[in-house]
Design a protein around this motif. Structure first.
Motif, PDB file in Angstrom:
ATOM      1  N   ILE A  36       0.847  -1.195   0.000  1.00  0.00           N
ATOM      2  CA  ILE A  36       0.000   0.000   0.000  1.00  0.00           C
ATOM      3  C   ILE A  36       0.884   1.248   0.000  1.00  0.00           C
ATOM      4  O   ILE A  36       1.764   1.391   0.853  1.00  0.00           O
ATOM      5  N   ASP A  37       0.613   2.157  -0.942  1.00  0.00           N
ATOM      6  CA  ASP A  37       1.257   3.472  -0.952  1.00  0.00           C
ATOM      7  C   ASP A  37       0.399   4.367  -0.059  1.00  0.00           C
ATOM      8  O   ASP A  37      -0.729   4.728  -0.421  1.00  0.00           O
ATOM      9  N   ILE A  38       0.914   4.705   1.107  1.00  0.00           N
ATOM     10  CA  ILE A  38       0.121   5.382   2.137  1.00  0.00           C
ATOM     11  C   ILE A  38      -0.495   6.689   1.625  1.00  0.00           C
ATOM     12  O   ILE A  38      -1.697   6.912   1.781  1.00  0.00           O
ATOM     13  N   ALA A  39       0.288   7.557   1.014  1.00  0.00           N
ATOM     14  CA  ALA A  39      -0.223   8.863   0.587  1.00  0.00           C
ATOM     15  C   ALA A  39      -1.346   8.695  -0.431  1.00  0.00           C
ATOM     16  O   ALA A  39      -2.404   9.343  -0.329  1.00  0.00           O
ATOM     17  N   LYS A  40      -1.137   7.850  -1.414  1.00  0.00           N
ATOM     18  CA  LYS A  40      -2.124   7.651  -2.483  1.00  0.00           C
ATOM     19  C   LYS A  40      -3.396   7.004  -1.937  1.00  0.00           C
ATOM     20  O   LYS A  40      -4.516   7.452  -2.205  1.00  0.00           O
ATOM     21  N   VAL A  41      -3.248   5.988  -1.125  1.00  0.00           N
ATOM     22  CA  VAL A  41      -4.407   5.248  -0.627  1.00  0.00           C
ATOM     23  C   VAL A  41      -5.174   6.057   0.421  1.00  0.00           C
ATOM     24  O   VAL A  41      -6.404   5.955   0.497  1.00  0.00           O
ATOM     25  N   ASP A  42      -4.480   6.900   1.196  1.00  0.00           N
ATOM     26  CA  ASP A  42      -5.190   7.780   2.150  1.00  0.00           C
ATOM     27  C   ASP A  42      -6.173   8.675   1.401  1.00  0.00           C
ATOM     28  O   ASP A  42      -7.318   8.860   1.832  1.00  0.00           O
ATOM     29  N   LYS A  43      -5.746   9.230   0.282  1.00  0.00           N
ATOM     30  CA  LYS A  43      -6.627  10.083  -0.524  1.00  0.00           C
ATOM     31  C   LYS A  43      -7.799   9.277  -1.054  1.00  0.00           C
ATOM     32  O   LYS A  43      -8.951   9.741  -1.005  1.00  0.00           O
ATOM     33  N   GLN A  44      -7.534   8.063  -1.550  1.00  0.00           N
ATOM     34  CA  GLN A  44      -8.602   7.211  -2.066  1.00  0.00           C
ATOM     35  C   GLN A  44      -9.586   6.857  -0.945  1.00  0.00           C
ATOM     36  O   GLN A  44     -10.802   6.881  -1.133  1.00  0.00           O
ATOM     37  N   TRP A  45      -9.056   6.512   0.191  1.00  0.00           N
ATOM     38  CA  TRP A  45      -9.894   6.120   1.342  1.00  0.00           C
ATOM     39  C   TRP A  45     -10.830   7.267   1.720  1.00  0.00           C
ATOM     40  O   TRP A  45     -12.025   7.066   1.904  1.00  0.00           O
ATOM     41  N   ASP A  46     -10.255   8.482   1.844  1.00  0.00           N
ATOM     42  CA  ASP A  46     -11.069   9.641   2.229  1.00  0.00           C
ATOM     43  C   ASP A  46     -12.118   9.968   1.166  1.00  0.00           C
ATOM     44  O   ASP A  46     -13.262  10.301   1.483  1.00  0.00           O
ATOM     45  N   ARG A  47     -11.749   9.895  -0.095  1.00  0.00           N
ATOM     46  CA  ARG A  47     -12.640  10.252  -1.187  1.00  0.00           C
ATOM     47  C   ARG A  47     -13.758   9.219  -1.360  1.00  0.00           C
ATOM     48  O   ARG A  47     -14.897   9.574  -1.640  1.00  0.00           O
ATOM     49  N   ASN A  48     -13.472   7.946  -1.190  1.00  0.00           N
ATOM     50  CA  ASN A  48     -14.424   6.877  -1.508  1.00  0.00           C
ATOM     51  C   ASN A  48     -15.146   6.290  -0.302  1.00  0.00           C
ATOM     52  O   ASN A  48     -15.875   5.309  -0.448  1.00  0.00           O
ATOM     53  N   THR A  49     -14.937   6.844   0.863  1.00  0.00           N
ATOM     54  CA  THR A  49     -15.561   6.293   2.065  1.00  0.00           C
ATOM     55  C   THR A  49     -16.695   7.206   2.503  1.00  0.00           C
ATOM     56  O   THR A  49     -16.508   8.413   2.653  1.00  0.00           O
ATOM     57  N   ASP A  50     -17.874   6.620   2.720  1.00  0.00           N
ATOM     58  CA  ASP A  50     -19.043   7.368   3.192  1.00  0.00           C
ATOM     59  C   ASP A  50     -18.926   7.516   4.713  1.00  0.00           C
ATOM     60  O   ASP A  50     -18.992   6.534   5.447  1.00  0.00           O
TER      61      ASP A  50
END
Length: 180
Positions: A36-50
């Motif tokens: 997991i690339d932390i910076a990239k996945v943090d953005k994805q997590w925040d954007r795609n999580t309700d």
């Protein structure tokens, strides 16, 4: 090269199962090597999580009123615990101490060992008023006898005694009892 699923889960404060579910559902994407690339996945997590679907994190707590925290701290200090902060065990200890104190007071009430504060204050007030009234009537009772023994005018004696008794009672009335 990123971090492992477990390391990322620890970073996010979630279980590694939650990370696996997020990858499976497509909310986040792992690298081709499975890390997991932390910076990239943090953005994805925040954007795609309700956010509405999220459980509160274990660290999130309801605000506790300051008065409640002060009461716990007082109870803990009364029981000899002077450690700073309040842990769950200290709060449970404080709760048990409060229960014990409450039960002791209830038992004392059942045994008629406690005095009702309002009744005690009213009783002291009645006693003080009766004593004041007795002192105010005293010059009328004794002034004539004292005047005869001293061979002075009875009226002057009565006025003089009454004046000094009232002055003395006035001085006594300035004393304020503490009933805290």
């Amino acid at each position: 090269m990123g971090v492992s699923l477990r390391a990322y889960a620890k970073h996010r404060g979630v279980s590694d199962t939650a990370v696996r579910k997020a990858i499976k559902s497509g909310r986040i994407q792992a690298e081709t090597d499975g890390t997991i690339d932390i910076a990239k996945v943090d953005k994805q997590w925040d954007r795609n999580t309700d956010r509405a679907q999220q459980r509160k994190s274990p660290g999130a707590t309801k605000a506790v009123p300051k008065a409640a925290l002060d009461a716990v701290a007082d109870t803990l200090s009364e029981s000899g615990n002077t450690a700073g902060g309040t842990t769950y065990m200290q709060a449970r200890t404080a709760n048990e101490v409060l229960k014990a104190q409450t039960n002791r007071i209830k038992l004392q009430q059942l045994k008629n060992e406690l005095v009702d504060r309002a009744k005690a204050i009213a009783h002291v007030f009645r006693i003080a008023r009766a004593e004041r009234d007795a002192w105010l009537s005293w010059p009328a009772r004794v002034s004539a006898q004292m005047a005869a023994e001293l061979e002075v005018d009875p009226h002057k004696m009565h006025v003089m005694l009454e004046s000094y008794v009232r002055q003395h009672l006035s001085e006594l009335s300035d004393i304020q009892p503490k009933v805290d």
